[in-house]
Structures are given as structure tokens and as C-alpha cells.
Design an enzyme around this catalytic site. Structure first.
Site, PDB file in Angstrom:
ATOM      1  N   ALA A 165       0.265  -1.040   0.104  1.00  0.00           N
ATOM      2  CA  ALA A 165      -0.466  -0.012  -0.403  1.00  0.00           C
ATOM      3  C   ALA A 165       1.042   1.297   0.119  1.00  0.00           C
ATOM      4  CB  ALA A 165      -1.080   0.142   1.041  1.00  0.00           C
ATOM      5  N   LEU A 223      -6.528  -9.341  -7.758  1.00  0.00           N
ATOM      6  CA  LEU A 223      -8.339  -8.598  -8.261  1.00  0.00           C
ATOM      7  C   LEU A 223      -8.819  -9.156  -6.638  1.00  0.00           C
ATOM      8  CD1 LEU A 223      -9.046  -9.010 -11.682  1.00  0.00           C
ATOM      9  CD2 LEU A 223      -8.083  -7.716 -10.406  1.00  0.00           C
ATOM     10  N   PHE A 228     -12.113  -6.778  -1.795  1.00  0.00           N
ATOM     11  CA  PHE A 228     -12.168  -7.172  -0.149  1.00  0.00           C
ATOM     12  C   PHE A 228     -11.794  -5.750   0.267  1.00  0.00           C
ATOM     13  CE2 PHE A 228     -14.002 -11.402   1.096  1.00  0.00           C
ATOM     14  CZ  PHE A 228     -14.448 -11.907  -0.627  1.00  0.00           C
ATOM     15  N   CYS A 278      -5.838   2.018  -7.478  1.00  0.00           N
ATOM     16  CA  CYS A 278      -6.696   0.583  -8.031  1.00  0.00           C
ATOM     17  C   CYS A 278      -7.314   0.114  -7.510  1.00  0.00           C
ATOM     18  CB  CYS A 278      -4.986   0.100  -6.990  1.00  0.00           C
ATOM     19  SG  CYS A 278      -3.585  -0.117  -7.666  1.00  0.00           S
ATOM     20  N   ARG A 444     -12.214  12.393   7.577  1.00  0.00           N
ATOM     21  CA  ARG A 444     -10.970  11.643   7.639  1.00  0.00           C
ATOM     22  C   ARG A 444     -11.386  11.286   8.992  1.00  0.00           C
ATOM     23  NH1 ARG A 444      -9.180   8.868   4.040  1.00  0.00           N
ATOM     24  NH2 ARG A 444      -8.462  10.328   1.948  1.00  0.00           N
TER      25      ARG A 444
HETATM   26  P1  NAD Z   1       2.830   4.202 -12.580  1.00  0.00           P
HETATM   27  O1  NAD Z   1       1.365   5.123 -13.449  1.00  0.00           O
HETATM   28  O2  NAD Z   1       3.548   4.282 -11.286  1.00  0.00           O
HETATM   29  O3  NAD Z   1       4.064   3.463 -13.072  1.00  0.00           O
HETATM   30  C1  NAD Z   1       3.834   2.285 -14.282  1.00  0.00           C
HETATM   31  C2  NAD Z   1       5.521   2.707 -15.310  1.00  0.00           C
HETATM   32  O4  NAD Z   1       5.758   1.847 -16.099  1.00  0.00           O
HETATM   33  C3  NAD Z   1       5.933   4.648 -16.123  1.00  0.00           C
HETATM   34  O5  NAD Z   1       6.006   5.055 -15.161  1.00  0.00           O
HETATM   35  C4  NAD Z   1       5.422   4.093 -17.384  1.00  0.00           C
HETATM   36  O6  NAD Z   1       6.163   5.631 -18.421  1.00  0.00           O
HETATM   37  C5  NAD Z   1       5.910   2.853 -17.489  1.00  0.00           C
HETATM   38  N1  NAD Z   1       5.289   2.225 -18.749  1.00  0.00           N
HETATM   39  C6  NAD Z   1       4.857   2.148 -19.438  1.00  0.00           C
HETATM   40  N2  NAD Z   1       4.579   1.022 -20.384  1.00  0.00           N
HETATM   41  C7  NAD Z   1       5.607   1.100 -20.652  1.00  0.00           C
HETATM   42  C8  NAD Z   1       6.504   0.398 -21.222  1.00  0.00           C
HETATM   43  N3  NAD Z   1       6.176   0.039 -23.076  1.00  0.00           N
HETATM   44  N4  NAD Z   1       7.989   0.526 -21.113  1.00  0.00           N
HETATM   45  C9  NAD Z   1       8.428   0.616 -20.510  1.00  0.00           C
HETATM   46  N5  NAD Z   1       8.197   1.623 -19.239  1.00  0.00           N
HETATM   47  C10 NAD Z   1       7.020   1.830 -19.855  1.00  0.00           C
HETATM   48  O7  NAD Z   1       1.806   2.375 -11.858  1.00  0.00           O
HETATM   49  P2  NAD Z   1       1.698   2.226 -11.047  1.00  0.00           P
HETATM   50  O8  NAD Z   1       1.451   2.723  -9.433  1.00  0.00           O
HETATM   51  O9  NAD Z   1       3.493   1.508 -10.663  1.00  0.00           O
HETATM   52  O10 NAD Z   1       0.692   0.284 -10.837  1.00  0.00           O
HETATM   53  C11 NAD Z   1       1.476  -0.323 -11.403  1.00  0.00           C
HETATM   54  C12 NAD Z   1       0.756  -1.807 -11.770  1.00  0.00           C
HETATM   55  O11 NAD Z   1       1.254  -2.526 -10.294  1.00  0.00           O
HETATM   56  C13 NAD Z   1      -0.292  -1.293 -11.923  1.00  0.00           C
HETATM   57  O12 NAD Z   1      -0.948  -2.869 -12.357  1.00  0.00           O
HETATM   58  C14 NAD Z   1      -1.204  -1.230 -10.562  1.00  0.00           C
HETATM   59  O13 NAD Z   1      -2.201  -1.892 -10.205  1.00  0.00           O
HETATM   60  C15 NAD Z   1       0.070  -2.169  -9.546  1.00  0.00           C
HETATM   61  N6  NAD Z   1      -0.432  -1.951  -8.814  1.00  0.00           N
HETATM   62  C16 NAD Z   1      -0.162  -0.525  -7.961  1.00  0.00           C
HETATM   63  C17 NAD Z   1       0.127  -0.662  -6.920  1.00  0.00           C
HETATM   64  C18 NAD Z   1      -0.512   1.229  -5.995  1.00  0.00           C
HETATM   65  O14 NAD Z   1       0.226   0.842  -5.183  1.00  0.00           O
HETATM   66  N7  NAD Z   1       0.250   2.099  -7.501  1.00  0.00           N
HETATM   67  C19 NAD Z   1      -0.097  -1.903  -5.643  1.00  0.00           C
HETATM   68  C20 NAD Z   1      -0.262  -2.601  -6.405  1.00  0.00           C
HETATM   69  C21 NAD Z   1       0.174  -2.948  -8.073  1.00  0.00           C
HETATM   70  C1  UGA Z   2      -4.136  -0.998  -1.992  1.00  0.00           C
HETATM   71  C2  UGA Z   2      -3.469  -1.919  -1.137  1.00  0.00           C
HETATM   72  O1  UGA Z   2      -3.774  -2.066   0.469  1.00  0.00           O
HETATM   73  C3  UGA Z   2      -3.100  -2.367  -1.477  1.00  0.00           C
HETATM   74  O2  UGA Z   2      -2.625  -3.967  -0.499  1.00  0.00           O
HETATM   75  C4  UGA Z   2      -2.734  -3.267  -2.963  1.00  0.00           C
HETATM   76  O3  UGA Z   2      -1.231  -3.497  -3.388  1.00  0.00           O
HETATM   77  C5  UGA Z   2      -3.293  -1.350  -3.624  1.00  0.00           C
HETATM   78  O4  UGA Z   2      -4.441  -1.272  -3.530  1.00  0.00           O
HETATM   79  C6  UGA Z   2      -2.545  -1.531  -5.238  1.00  0.00           C
HETATM   80  O5  UGA Z   2      -3.269  -2.526  -5.854  1.00  0.00           O
HETATM   81  O6  UGA Z   2      -2.441  -0.340  -5.528  1.00  0.00           O
HETATM   82  P1  UGA Z   2      -3.674   2.039  -1.666  1.00  0.00           P
HETATM   83  O7  UGA Z   2      -4.537   1.694  -2.790  1.00  0.00           O
HETATM   84  O8  UGA Z   2      -2.110   2.351  -1.708  1.00  0.00           O
HETATM   85  O9  UGA Z   2      -3.632   0.310  -1.787  1.00  0.00           O
HETATM   86  O10 UGA Z   2      -3.511   2.319  -0.292  1.00  0.00           O
HETATM   87  P2  UGA Z   2      -5.078   1.742   1.139  1.00  0.00           P
HETATM   88  O11 UGA Z   2      -4.235   1.622   2.250  1.00  0.00           O
HETATM   89  O12 UGA Z   2      -5.166   0.370   0.276  1.00  0.00           O
HETATM   90  O13 UGA Z   2      -6.118   2.596   0.758  1.00  0.00           O
HETATM   91  C7  UGA Z   2      -6.478   3.184  -0.180  1.00  0.00           C
HETATM   92  C8  UGA Z   2      -7.569   4.129  -0.121  1.00  0.00           C
HETATM   93  O14 UGA Z   2      -8.841   3.832   1.019  1.00  0.00           O
HETATM   94  C9  UGA Z   2      -7.012   5.135   0.711  1.00  0.00           C
HETATM   95  O15 UGA Z   2      -7.588   6.556  -0.200  1.00  0.00           O
HETATM   96  C10 UGA Z   2      -7.802   5.388   2.122  1.00  0.00           C
HETATM   97  O16 UGA Z   2      -7.978   6.633   2.763  1.00  0.00           O
HETATM   98  C11 UGA Z   2      -8.808   4.727   2.023  1.00  0.00           C
HETATM   99  N1  UGA Z   2      -8.914   3.904   3.281  1.00  0.00           N
HETATM  100  C12 UGA Z   2      -8.503   3.047   3.739  1.00  0.00           C
HETATM  101  C13 UGA Z   2     -10.478   4.032   4.237  1.00  0.00           C
HETATM  102  O17 UGA Z   2     -10.661   4.994   4.046  1.00  0.00           O
HETATM  103  N2  UGA Z   2     -10.429   3.100   4.914  1.00  0.00           N
HETATM  104  C14 UGA Z   2      -9.602   2.672   6.149  1.00  0.00           C
HETATM  105  O18 UGA Z   2     -10.315   2.428   6.658  1.00  0.00           O
HETATM  106  C15 UGA Z   2      -8.611   2.133   4.871  1.00  0.00           C
END
Ligand code: NAD
Ligand code: UGA
Length: 465
Positions: A165, A223, A228, A278, A444
Site C-alpha cells: 500500500a 483482484l 475485499f 487501484c 477523515r
Molecule cells: P505507474 O503509472 O506509477 O508506473 C508505471 C510506469 O510504467 C510508468 O512510469 C510508465 O511510463 C511505464 N511504462 C508504461 N509502458 C511502458 C513500456 N512499454 N515500457 C517501459 N515503461 C513503460 O503505475 P504503478 O502505480 O506503479 O502501477 C503499476 C501496476 O502495479 C498496475 O498494474 C497497478 O495496478 C499495480 N499495483 C499498483 C500499486 C500501487 O500502490 N500503486 C500496488 C499494487 C499493484
Molecule cells: C491498496 C491495497 O491496500 C494494497 O494492498 C494494494 O496493493 C494496492 O491498493 C494496489 O493494488 O494498488 P493503496 O491504494 O495504496 O493500497 O492504499 P490503502 O491503504 O489501501 O488505501 C486506499 C484508500 O482507502 C485510501 O484512500 C484510504 O484513505 C482509504 N481507506 C483505507 C479508508 O478510507 N478507510 C480505511 O479503513 C482504509
């Protein structure tokens, strides 16, 4: 198989922190993170660690310790692919904005481009790891692209979704609840590939926390986990509205139900609505997948989580308008916080954006203060909505670097992000500088009702009747 070189495509919020931690915990592995976005790579290579593109507590120290030793940031994607035995794909998978599945399905064009580039460049066998969050059965499509190169290179596809997160990414990576690795468990090569990735994580994660599954289970678990988690937030937010109507306090309700070990205490904090890149995108994707299999009841069930979240954001702004005597036109309203949660500079899908948009529709003068989010980011978030001309956004909304200045002569303050620093403000000083009655809307549940009411604020706390 002994992994010596890892390449990660995508230097974003996931690629950057995950690879930095792998580099730190596995000094014997060379980790190269590549991206097509040159300015992002430059920022990762910036000598001033305050300029890293991702803010996460503890991250800059790790980057400082590993960068240019066994952690490298580069735009030379082909070279990094060629050198690596294991390639993580960590690119963005946003909701589709066009064509079939528009507004619902995940847009897999960036994933496919990566697969095609790997197929083109690879001269030796490689393990390709899905780190991005993907629809179930994407590995099948990846395999089809990779296996049809005709150059005899063998690819194994693993699914290794990321559960970090934002705001706690480094801690989540160092001490994960579990690491999930899905692969072709029915073949010897598949099991070898799974073991190679298990061995990487085993450098710092205990074996019992490393789960290995079929690739489809791994893809779908990611997913499901997000659905959840988001469902819990929507559930408690639904109760917050009922609490306000009935004189109950949602914080007391959360505590009471959370002490039931079957329910658990986490993710029960009522808020102005969940944000982040996400939750919404992954649930929409889940709904789309269910619909595409004809499972309309399953799809409707999960869609309600999103609908509840939209309602929560709208009812927060509606409450501000109705409390301010049904008009906010020309009134100054101060936002404390713009990020989607504390300790991150990420604003994607932040509730603040929707609340601001609603108030701007009512011609309010919104002033925003956030300790980590830049002015240009805030304007870009609003412009992305396309609700009104850019100049109108810039006329109606301004951004301040000083919270006291932001609150001066304001009609109302709204807390949109739970930044710790807001609790430490001199609230008497803020009250004295405001228009009266001084309204304070805590989206909040962060601030202390009793002491603020004693100062004289008209205080609204989400979920408290
Ligand atoms: P992001 O947008 O911060 O980073 C993605 C990067 O990929 C960008 O810098 C983009 O320029 C680069 N990119 C795209 N196409 C490319 C290519 N063809 N070659 C090289 N670079 C390329 O995205 P993110 O938040 O890091 O999320 C990435 C994935 O991880 C997503 O599928 C997201 O759902 C998943 N995810 C994100 C989080 C989170 O907390 N942000 C947590 C768990 C999973
Ligand atoms: C979430 C999941 O927690 C991660 O496990 C997952 O990897 C990630 O999405 C992802 O796939 O991108 P993130 O979105 O970074 O992580 O942060 P969270 O802590 O889950 O918070 C999500 C949102 O829910 C925030 O806006 C937060 O303020 C809100 N939230 C969370 C609430 O309003 N109440 C809560 O009790 C918890």
C-alpha cells in the site's frame, strides 16, 4: 536457476520501491529498472533524493544505499531485457478509455507492448513475471505473444502480484503478509521458474509466507484482495451515514465490531471515500470480467462497492453546501489535503478531486494545502475531469504552501487527507483568522471534536451523529 540479473519494466509506484527493496536485500543480484518516461528515470537518478518521483517513507535511504551499486535506472530497455534472466513487468494497467469495455476493462496495451519488446529482444530463455495487476488469464495472452517469436527462446510466465500500500510501501515490502507466486505448476520448467522467484524472495521473506499457486489463482487473488479491502471501506462508509442519522458514532461502531476476531480491526476507518489508483480500477475490471462470463449477479454485487464510494464523496460536498446555508458561491473553502491518503504524493482517484469538482460547480473559491502535492498536479487532476475550461479551474481554485495562509478568512475548512501534521496545528490561531461561523468538516475522522468545539468551531466529523 540462479538469478543474477533482474530487469523491471516500469519505474512507477510499484516498480521503483519493489526493485529498490530487492536490490537492498539481494546484493548479489543486479537490478535494472527501465521506463520509456525519460524524465521519470532522470528523477530516479537525481542526486538530490528529495526529487525522486515517488515519495515513500524510508525509500530514499534505500535508493541512496543501492543506486549505482546493484540498482540502476535506465531508458535503455532493450539492453536491460537482454541482460536479465528474469523480467518483471510493472507497467500501468489503467481502465480503458475507449472501445469495447470503455470505463470498465483494464487497458492492456502497455502490457502487450512489453511482451512484444521482450519477444523481439530476447536471445536466451527468460522468466517473465507479471507484477502489474492484471485480469485473470492475461498470462495466456502473454505466453501466446512470447511463444510466437519463432526464435526458439523459451519463456516461463509467472504471476507475482504486488500487495504493497502506498505510504507504507517499504515496510510492506520488507515484511509482507505473504508473497504470492503463480506459475505453471504442472510442468518441470514451470516449477523451476517458480523456485527461482521463491529463491529471490527467500533472501528476506520466510518460506511459510511465500505461497505458490496456479497462475490463474494468483492473478485472480490480486483482484479479489483489492475488492475485499475496498468493500470493507464502502461497508463502514455506508454505516457512517446511518450513524449520522441515528446519533451513533462510527468510530465506536468500528471498534466494537473490529474486536470480533472474525471481523478484524483493519480497514474499518470511515472516510470521505477511498481513492488511489487501484481500488476503483480493479473492481471495475472484476465487474467487467464477471459480466463477460454472464455473471450479472456477481458483477452487480461488486459494482455496489464503487457506487457507495461515489455516494460518499458526493454526500460530503453536499453536506458542505447545505451547512453553508445552501450557497457556497464566492465563498472561500479550504482543503487540508489533496493526496488520496497520508504519506504519499499520489493523488490518483483521490476523493479530494471529486469533492473539489462538486464545489467548483457551485462556484466556490477552493484553496488547497497539501504538504506533498504540487500545484501543477492539483490542476492536472482537475483538468483530467474535463468538467470546465482550464482557466476557470485556475480562477476558482488556488494552491497555498502555508496552511495558516490557506485558512485565513475562509468560510469553511475540509479535511480531505489524514496527514498527521493537521492534528498539531494551532487551531485557536486558525479559528481566530476565519470568517464566522467557522465551519470545519473532518472527512477523515482525524481531529478532536471536543477541543475544537470548545474553541468555537462548528464541527462535522464523518460518521458522528
Ligand atoms: P505507474 O503509472 O506509477 O508506473 C508505471 C510506469 O510504467 C510508468 O512510469 C510508465 O511510463 C511505464 N511504462 C508504461 N509502458 C511502458 C513500456 N512499454 N515500457 C517501459 N515503461 C513503460 O503505475 P504503478 O502505480 O506503479 O502501477 C503499476 C501496476 O502495479 C498496475 O498494474 C497497478 O495496478 C499495480 N499495483 C499498483 C500499486 C500501487 O500502490 N500503486 C500496488 C499494487 C499493484
Ligand atoms: C491498496 C491495497 O491496500 C494494497 O494492498 C494494494 O496493493 C494496492 O491498493 C494496489 O493494488 O494498488 P493503496 O491504494 O495504496 O493500497 O492504499 P490503502 O491503504 O489501501 O488505501 C486506499 C484508500 O482507502 C485510501 O484512500 C484510504 O484513505 C482509504 N481507506 C483505507 C479508508 O478510507 N478507510 C480505511 O479503513 C482504509
Amino acid at each position: 536457476m540462479n538469478i543474477k540479473n533482474i530487469c523491471c519494466i516500469g519505474a512507477g509506484y510499484v516498480g521503483g520501491p519493489t526493485m529498490a527493496v530487492i536490490a537492498q536485500e539481494c546484493p548479489h543480484i543486479k537490478v535494472t529498472i527501465v521506463d520509456i518516461n525519460e524524465s521519470r528515470i532522470d528523477a530516479w537518478n537525481d542526486e538530490n533524493l528529495n526529487n525522486l518521483p515517488v515519495f515513500e517513507p524510508g525509500l530514499s535511504q534505500i535508493v541512496q544505499e543501492t543506486r549505482d551499486k546493484n540498482l540502476f535506472f535506465s531508458t535503455d530497455i532493450d539492453k536491460a531485457i537482454d541482460e536479465a534472466e528474469m523480467i518483471f513487468i510493472s507497467v500501468n494497467t489503467p481502465t480503458k478509455t475507449y472501445g469495447k469495455g470503455k470505463g470498465m476493462a483494464a487497458d492492456l496495451k502497455y502490457i502487450e507492448l512489453c511482451a512484444r519488446q521482450i519477444a523481439k529482444v530476447a536471445k536466451q530463455d527468460k522468466i517473465v513475471v507479471e507484477k502489474s495487476t492484471l485480469p485473470v488469464r492475461t498470462a495466456e495472452a502473454l505466453k501466446s505473444i512470447l511463444d510466437n517469436t519463432g526464435n526458439g527462446v523459451q519463456f516461463q510466465i509467472l504471476s507475482n502480484p504486488e500487495f504493497l500500500a502506498e505510504g507504507t510501501a517499504v515496510q510492506d515490502l520488507l515484511n509482507p503478509d505473504r508473497v504470492l507466486i503463480g506459475g505453471d505448476i504442472d510442468s518441470e520448467e514451470g516449477n523451476e521458474a517458480i523456485q527461482a522467484l521463491v529463491d529471490v524472495y527467500a533472501n528476506w521473506v520466510s518460506q511459510e509466507k511465500i505461497l505458490t499457486t496456479k497462475v490463474w489463482s494468483s492473478e485472480l487473488s490480486k483482484l479479489t484482495a483489492n475488492a475485499f479491502l475496498a468493500q470493507r471501506v464502502s461497508s463502514i462508509n455506508a454505516m457512517s451515514e446511518l450513524c449520522e442519522k441515528t446519533g451513533a458514532d462510527v468510530n465506536e461502531v468500528s471498534k466494537a465490531i473490529g474486536m470480533d476476531t472474525r471481523i478484524g480491526s483493519k480497514f474499518l476507518k470511515a472516510s470521505v471515500g477511498f481513492g488511489g489508483s487501484c481500488f476503483q480500477k480493479d473492481i471495475l475490471n472484476l465487474v467487467y470480467i464477471a459480466q463477460s462470463y454472464g455473471l450479472s449477479e456477481v458483477a452487480d454485487y461488486w459494482e455496489q462497492v464503487i457506487l457507495m464510494n461515489e455516494h460518499q464523496k458526493n454526500r460530503f460536498s453536499d453536506n458542505i453546501v447545505s451547512t453553508l446555508y445552501n450557497t457556497v458561491s464566492g465563498k472561500k473553502i479550504t482543503f487540508l489535503g489533496w493526496a488520496f491518503k497520508k504519506d504519499t504524493n499520489d493523488t490518483r482517484e483521490s476523493a479530494a478531486i471529486k469533492v473539489a469538482d462538486n464545489l467548483l460547480n457551485e462556484q466556490a473559491n477552493v484553496v488547497v494545502y497539501d504538504p506533498k502535492v504540487s500545484k501543477e498536479r492539483i490542476y492536472a487532476d482537475l483538468e483530467y475531469l474535463n468538467t470546465r475550461f482550464s482557466e476557470v479551474n485556475r480562477n476558482l481554485l488556488s494552491v497555498e504552501n502555508d496552511p495558516y495562509k490557506a485558512c485565513k478568512e475562509t468560510h469553511a475548512i475540509a479535511v480531505l487527507t489524514e496527514w498527521d501534521e493537521f492534528k498539531k496545528y494551532d487551531w485557536q490561531k486558525i479559528y481566530d483568522s476565519m470568517n464566522k461561523p467557522a465551519f470545519l468538516f473532518d472527512g477523515r475522522g482525524l481531529l478532536d471534536k471536543e477541543s475544537l468545539e470548545k474553541i468555537g468551531f462548528v464541527f462535522y466529523k464523518i460518521g458522528v451523529g
